[in-house]
Design an enzyme around this catalytic site. Structure first.
Site, PDB file in Angstrom:
ATOM      1  N   GLN A  34      40.240  37.288  25.624  1.00 38.39           N
ATOM      2  CA  GLN A  34      39.128  36.430  26.042  1.00 38.39           C
ATOM      3  C   GLN A  34      37.798  37.008  25.562  1.00 38.39           C
ATOM      4  O   GLN A  34      37.570  38.225  25.662  1.00 38.39           O
ATOM      5  CB  GLN A  34      39.153  36.395  27.565  1.00 38.39           C
ATOM      6  CG  GLN A  34      38.071  35.606  28.230  1.00 38.39           C
ATOM      7  CD  GLN A  34      38.132  35.805  29.746  1.00 38.39           C
ATOM      8  OE1 GLN A  34      37.953  36.909  30.235  1.00 38.39           O
ATOM      9  NE2 GLN A  34      38.427  34.737  30.460  1.00 38.39           N
ATOM     10  N   HIS A  61      43.182  38.835  28.815  1.00 34.10           N
ATOM     11  CA  HIS A  61      43.335  37.902  29.931  1.00 34.10           C
ATOM     12  C   HIS A  61      44.737  38.060  30.510  1.00 34.10           C
ATOM     13  O   HIS A  61      44.909  38.177  31.702  1.00 34.10           O
ATOM     14  CB  HIS A  61      43.071  36.463  29.483  1.00 34.10           C
ATOM     15  CG  HIS A  61      43.146  35.470  30.613  1.00 34.10           C
ATOM     16  ND1 HIS A  61      42.622  34.211  30.549  1.00 34.10           N
ATOM     17  CD2 HIS A  61      43.703  35.547  31.844  1.00 34.10           C
ATOM     18  CE1 HIS A  61      42.840  33.558  31.688  1.00 34.10           C
ATOM     19  NE2 HIS A  61      43.493  34.355  32.492  1.00 34.10           N
ATOM     20  N   PHE A 111      42.266  40.705  39.687  1.00 38.12           N
ATOM     21  CA  PHE A 111      42.628  39.999  38.451  1.00 38.12           C
ATOM     22  C   PHE A 111      43.996  40.490  37.962  1.00 38.12           C
ATOM     23  O   PHE A 111      44.880  39.703  37.611  1.00 38.12           O
ATOM     24  CB  PHE A 111      41.531  40.265  37.412  1.00 38.12           C
ATOM     25  CG  PHE A 111      41.625  39.486  36.118  1.00 38.12           C
ATOM     26  CD1 PHE A 111      42.272  38.264  36.041  1.00 38.12           C
ATOM     27  CD2 PHE A 111      41.014  39.996  34.968  1.00 38.12           C
ATOM     28  CE1 PHE A 111      42.322  37.555  34.833  1.00 38.12           C
ATOM     29  CE2 PHE A 111      41.057  39.294  33.765  1.00 38.12           C
ATOM     30  CZ  PHE A 111      41.718  38.087  33.699  1.00 38.12           C
ATOM     31  N   HIS A 114      46.725  39.184  40.152  1.00 40.91           N
ATOM     32  CA  HIS A 114      46.988  37.766  39.872  1.00 40.91           C
ATOM     33  C   HIS A 114      47.862  37.618  38.612  1.00 40.91           C
ATOM     34  O   HIS A 114      48.832  36.859  38.601  1.00 40.91           O
ATOM     35  CB  HIS A 114      45.665  37.016  39.694  1.00 40.91           C
ATOM     36  CG  HIS A 114      45.819  35.634  39.140  1.00 40.91           C
ATOM     37  ND1 HIS A 114      46.153  34.546  39.924  1.00 40.91           N
ATOM     38  CD2 HIS A 114      45.722  35.158  37.862  1.00 40.91           C
ATOM     39  CE1 HIS A 114      46.251  33.468  39.153  1.00 40.91           C
ATOM     40  NE2 HIS A 114      45.986  33.800  37.903  1.00 40.91           N
ATOM     41  N   GLU A 115      47.480  38.354  37.572  1.00 41.15           N
ATOM     42  CA  GLU A 115      48.235  38.248  36.314  1.00 41.15           C
ATOM     43  C   GLU A 115      49.653  38.770  36.483  1.00 41.15           C
ATOM     44  O   GLU A 115      50.600  38.189  35.942  1.00 41.15           O
ATOM     45  CB  GLU A 115      47.503  38.993  35.194  1.00 41.15           C
ATOM     46  CG  GLU A 115      46.201  38.321  34.765  1.00 41.15           C
ATOM     47  CD  GLU A 115      46.410  36.912  34.220  1.00 41.15           C
ATOM     48  OE1 GLU A 115      47.269  36.726  33.336  1.00 41.15           O
ATOM     49  OE2 GLU A 115      45.720  35.987  34.682  1.00 41.15           O
ATOM     50  N   LYS A 118      51.569  36.126  38.797  1.00 41.32           N
ATOM     51  CA  LYS A 118      51.815  34.823  38.171  1.00 41.32           C
ATOM     52  C   LYS A 118      52.667  34.936  36.905  1.00 41.32           C
ATOM     53  O   LYS A 118      53.584  34.145  36.694  1.00 41.32           O
ATOM     54  CB  LYS A 118      50.486  34.138  37.837  1.00 41.32           C
ATOM     55  CG  LYS A 118      50.652  32.761  37.202  1.00 41.32           C
ATOM     56  CD  LYS A 118      49.339  32.010  37.136  1.00 41.32           C
ATOM     57  CE  LYS A 118      49.481  30.689  36.391  1.00 41.32           C
ATOM     58  NZ  LYS A 118      48.195  30.019  36.217  1.00 41.32           N
ATOM     59  N   HIS A 119      52.364  35.901  36.051  1.00 39.02           N
ATOM     60  CA  HIS A 119      53.029  35.982  34.744  1.00 39.02           C
ATOM     61  C   HIS A 119      53.983  37.183  34.624  1.00 39.02           C
ATOM     62  O   HIS A 119      55.097  37.052  34.124  1.00 39.02           O
ATOM     63  CB  HIS A 119      51.982  36.065  33.628  1.00 39.02           C
ATOM     64  CG  HIS A 119      51.012  34.927  33.624  1.00 39.02           C
ATOM     65  ND1 HIS A 119      51.328  33.681  33.136  1.00 39.02           N
ATOM     66  CD2 HIS A 119      49.728  34.842  34.055  1.00 39.02           C
ATOM     67  CE1 HIS A 119      50.270  32.877  33.261  1.00 39.02           C
ATOM     68  NE2 HIS A 119      49.287  33.566  33.822  1.00 39.02           N
TER      69      HIS A 119
HETATM   70  P1  AMP Z   1      45.921  32.250  34.676  1.00 37.20           P
HETATM   71  O1  AMP Z   1      46.121  31.868  36.148  1.00 37.20           O
HETATM   72  O2  AMP Z   1      46.597  33.518  34.303  1.00 37.20           O
HETATM   73  O3  AMP Z   1      46.218  31.104  33.754  1.00 37.20           O
HETATM   74  O4  AMP Z   1      44.386  32.572  34.502  1.00 37.20           O
HETATM   75  C1  AMP Z   1      43.423  31.710  34.998  1.00 37.20           C
HETATM   76  C2  AMP Z   1      42.755  32.358  36.174  1.00 37.20           C
HETATM   77  O5  AMP Z   1      42.224  33.616  35.792  1.00 37.20           O
HETATM   78  C3  AMP Z   1      41.606  31.539  36.671  1.00 37.20           C
HETATM   79  O6  AMP Z   1      41.567  31.629  38.079  1.00 37.20           O
HETATM   80  C4  AMP Z   1      40.420  32.218  36.048  1.00 37.20           C
HETATM   81  O7  AMP Z   1      39.250  31.998  36.770  1.00 37.20           O
HETATM   82  C5  AMP Z   1      40.857  33.655  36.104  1.00 37.20           C
HETATM   83  N1  AMP Z   1      40.184  34.478  35.088  1.00 37.20           N
HETATM   84  C6  AMP Z   1      40.128  34.245  33.776  1.00 37.20           C
HETATM   85  N2  AMP Z   1      39.448  35.210  33.143  1.00 37.20           N
HETATM   86  C7  AMP Z   1      39.066  36.080  34.109  1.00 37.20           C
HETATM   87  C8  AMP Z   1      38.335  37.286  34.084  1.00 37.20           C
HETATM   88  N3  AMP Z   1      37.865  37.829  32.954  1.00 37.20           N
HETATM   89  N4  AMP Z   1      38.150  37.911  35.274  1.00 37.20           N
HETATM   90  C9  AMP Z   1      38.629  37.401  36.424  1.00 37.20           C
HETATM   91  N5  AMP Z   1      39.325  36.280  36.509  1.00 37.20           N
HETATM   92  C10 AMP Z   1      39.542  35.617  35.355  1.00 37.20           C
END
Ligand code: AMP
Length: 226
Positions: A34, A61, A111, A114-115, A118-119
């Site tokens: 990103q 990302h 972050f 979350h990654e 989710k992934h």
């Molecule tokens: P994904 O769910 O993996 O498809 O990523 C999308 C989510 O990641 C969304 O909630 C975005 O707001 C968040 N996101 C994307 N880039 C960033 C970043 N650099 N820092 C924090 N959150 C991010």
């Protein structure tokens, strides 16, 4: 060995195919990088991490398992929670190369969690949590995208560049065609937001993309300052 013995042996071998070498449950990865300038100028709020403004470089990302048909699995294992103690040796590199930009300002664990959830949990058949983050960091170093682009005269200077020129520079640099994704800045200019590189199921080698993401880029796009 009698017939019963053979049967049991065969049964064990058959089971072993599944137990000791799990099949991957996805076809390839998208490694998604990103441009922070394009994330920040479109969000109502972009917050720099607690460690300060990230470098003007592509940030990770995510590393996203995907199917050849274009769809993808997500949130595959609720029992495999993000555990920061497993990646403590990677945290300083993650802060630098996988910076969070969400608000309120934080270190980045949200972050990364979350990654992973989710992934990452969808790639557990081939890598554990430490390997997931380590592989992503190694892929970023290997791709060296900003260097590739600047070497071709493509700089984050608010200038406009052709999609073809950007795609070709990366193709020549890494050997494979990337997917380019755009978003719009507040003046409605289309700008370079994310770059997708395809990676094999081991999470280590770049490959030609089985399917390219729909990138919403016109023929000319802006490479914003950060
Ligand atoms: P994904 O769910 O993996 O498809 O990523 C999308 C989510 O990641 C969304 O909630 C975005 O707001 C968040 N996101 C994307 N880039 C960033 C970043 N650099 N820092 C924090 N959150 C991010």
């Amino acid at each position: 060995m009698g017939a019963k013995g053979w049967f049991i042996l065969k049964l064990l071998m058959f089971q072993g195919l599944f137990v000791s070498r799990p099949q991957e449950d996805f076809d390839f990865f998208y490694f998604v990088l990103q441009w922070p300038g394009a994330y920040c100028d479109t969000k109502r709020a972009c917050c720099y991490p607690t460690s300060g403004k990230p470098a003007a470089d592509f940030g990770i990302h995510g590393l996203w398992p995907n199917y050849n048909g274009g769809s993808w699995p997500s949130n595959c294992d609720p029992d495999s929670q993000f555990d920061r103690s497993q990646i403590s040796d990677l945290v300083s590199s993650l802060k630098k190369n996988w910076p969070t930009l969400s608000c309120p300002s934080n270190e980045g664990f949200k972050f990364w969690e979350h990654e992973w959830e989710k992934h990452g949990t969808c790639s557990e058949s081939v890598m554990d949590q430490h390997e997931y983050f380590e592989n992503a960091l190694k892929l970023k170093e290997k791709a060296n995208l900003l260097q590739i682009l600047t070497n071709s005269g493509i700089n984050p200077d608010d200038g406009f560049y052709s999609l073809k020129k950007i795609t070709n520079a990366i193709k020549n640099g890494i050997g494979f065609t990337p997917g380019i994704e755009c978003n719009k800045d507040p003046e409605r200019n289309d700008q370079l937001h994310q770059i997708y590189i395809c990676v094999d199921t081991s999470g280590t080698e770049f490959i030609e993309c089985p399917v390219l993401p729909r990138g919403r880029c016109p023929s000319q796009l802006q490479f914003s300052k950060f």
